[in-house]
Scaffold this motif. Structure first.
Motif: not given
Length: 463
Positions: A107-112, A385-390
């Motif tokens: 999503p644009v608001e929360q990209p990974t 990876g999840h904490h930094y939204r990778i």
């Protein structure tokens, strides 16, 4: 020492000096050519950052140069190898990468995913500072650690017992690799990997010094080492194969003081083997993600990849596939500086410093699960990876590599990098002292003897 042994020591010392002078010339040539990388600087790399990365390359090369010039050098080049690691993975990639290799999804608001706009001067300074702090910690702790009494056994231990122990450790390491239930234990993973590699390395040195029987040589060359490599081949991971090879090559250089022919042959083999392995992983991922652990399908994928690189199909099929699936992914994997830049862009601007949160596993990992049944699982790569939204929220398998430099920064900022890398440098000295003290003592005596005899042979006669 007999006269014959003295002559052999002098001859060995002269050969070592010739090899070292050759390596020194190569290092100086690389340092002189490094500014040429500026011609490859992309627009997204700040001009000042590019020069700082060049300086980091110079420092990394200087660690190797002064190691070769040091008459008291330890037998294993731990500091130069660590310096080369930061040169290859952090200082060199900014001149080789392309920004479009990294994209974000979702999503644009929360990209990974990982993306960046520029490689900044701040990131370049962190890389240079890390290498300098590593050297400062190493040389600063050398005198202090050298004063620590050496570990001595109360009585000599027979080589037969040591050899049996090494084979038991190496065999246990192979069983550890091939048993998933055992690999899932974080405590065993922390212990078995260094123990197994140490045993494999020690057996290689023992072979070179003539301390293994013919049967042991066959077991080592035909079973032990191939099984270690084949596990990583079937696991689909290229990096462990490279690291294992470099580890063995370093030990071979330590034992023989030469590795030119072996290295040349290995590079030629890698030019063919690496693309084949890389393409085999692509085929497995694209066709059936579930077959990665099935040997037959892995062999089929390797066979297909090998045929693509045959003479008949090279121009028509292999070149386009190689350009897409080999070159960029390899450089992308090496470019850990991009991960550092990504973290610098977000910390502390949008993600606060972690203040040591990723380092707590240093206290929990040594505790066996049998003593702590509810011990948290080791999922640092997943958590990071999840904490930094990778990673996407549904990705519960991928683990993101967290290098020391990046970990020190996201925990404590630039000051954490300075202190942390200084500690790492001091730890390398301690590791040398504990594990290699006997070899260091022998090497120093030999070095002093060789140097004195070589010097005497060069003195003009007074007659």
């Amino acid at each position: 020492m007999t006269q014959v042994e003295k002559q052999e020591a002098v001859s060995r010392g002269r050969r070592d000096q010739t090899r070292f002078r050759t390596l020194e010339a190569l290092i100086l040539s690389a340092a002189a050519a490094a500014p040429g990388l500026l011609a490859m600087r992309a627009d997204f790399v700040d001009p000042l950052a590019a020069w700082i990365f060049i300086a980091a390359i110079w420092v990394g090369l200087a660690l190797a140069y002064f190691y070769l010039r040091d008459p008291q050098r330890p037998p294993l080049p731990l500091l130069p190898l660590t310096g080369f690691y930061y040169v290859i993975f952090f200082a060199l990639p900014p001149f080789l990468i392309e920004r479009q290799w990294w994209t974000r999804a979702g999503p644009v608001e929360q990209p990974t995913g990982i993306a960046f706009e520029r490689i900044t001067t701040e990131t370049a300074i962190l890389v240079l500072t890390a290498i300098l702090a590593l050297a400062l910690g190493y040389y600063g702790a050398r005198r202090v650690v050298g004063a620590i009494p050496s570990l001595r056994f109360a009585r000599p231990v027979s080589w037969l017992r040591v050899r049996i122990l090494l084979w038991l450790c190496a065999t246990a390491y192979i069983f550890y690799l091939y048993l998933p239930a055992v690999r899932s234990s974080s405590s065993l993973s922390q212990a078995m990997t260094p123990i197994g590699l140490f045993a494999i390395g020690a057996l290689l040195v023992a072979w070179h010094r003539g301390h293994l029987s013919d049967g042991e040589k066959i077991a080592y060359g035909a079973l032990l080492v191939p099984l270690a490599f084949m596990f990583h081949v079937y696991d689909g991971l290229i990096t462990p194969i490279i690291l294992l090879f470099l580890f063995l090559l370093t030990l071979y250089w330590y034992a023989s003081r030469r590795a030119g022919v072996v290295l040349a042959l290995a590079i030629c083999a890698a030019l063919y083997i690496f693309p084949v392995l890389k393409l085999s992983n692509v085929f497995i991922v694209e066709n059936s993600p579930a077959v990665a652990s099935r040997v037959s399908d892995k062999l089929d994928a390797i066979s297909v990849a090998a045929r693509l690189f045959s003479r008949d199909s090279w121009q028509k099929e292999a070149v386009p596939i190689a350009k897409k699936n080999i070159g960029p992914p390899l450089v992308r994997r090496l470019a850990l500086v991009v991960l550092l830049q990504y973290c610098v862009d977000r910390t502390p601007a949008s993600i606060p410093y972690l203040h040591g949160a990723t380092l707590t596993n240093l206290l929990t990992n040594p505790v066996p699960r049998i003593l702590w049944p509810n011990k948290p699982a080791e999922v640092m790569g997943q958590w990071f990876g999840h904490h930094y939204r990778i990673l996407g929220e549904d990705d519960t398998v991928t683990s993101i590599n967290l290098p020391w430099l990046v970990e020190f920064y996201i925990n404590f900022g630039p000051l954490g990098v300075v202190i942390g890398m200084t500690i790492v440098g001091a730890f390398l000295v301690l590791l040398e002292h504990v594990l290699l003290n006997a070899a260091m003592t022998e090497d120093r005596k030999s070095t002093r003897l060789n140097s004195s005899h070589v010097s005497e042979s060069r003195m003009p006669s007074s007659a």
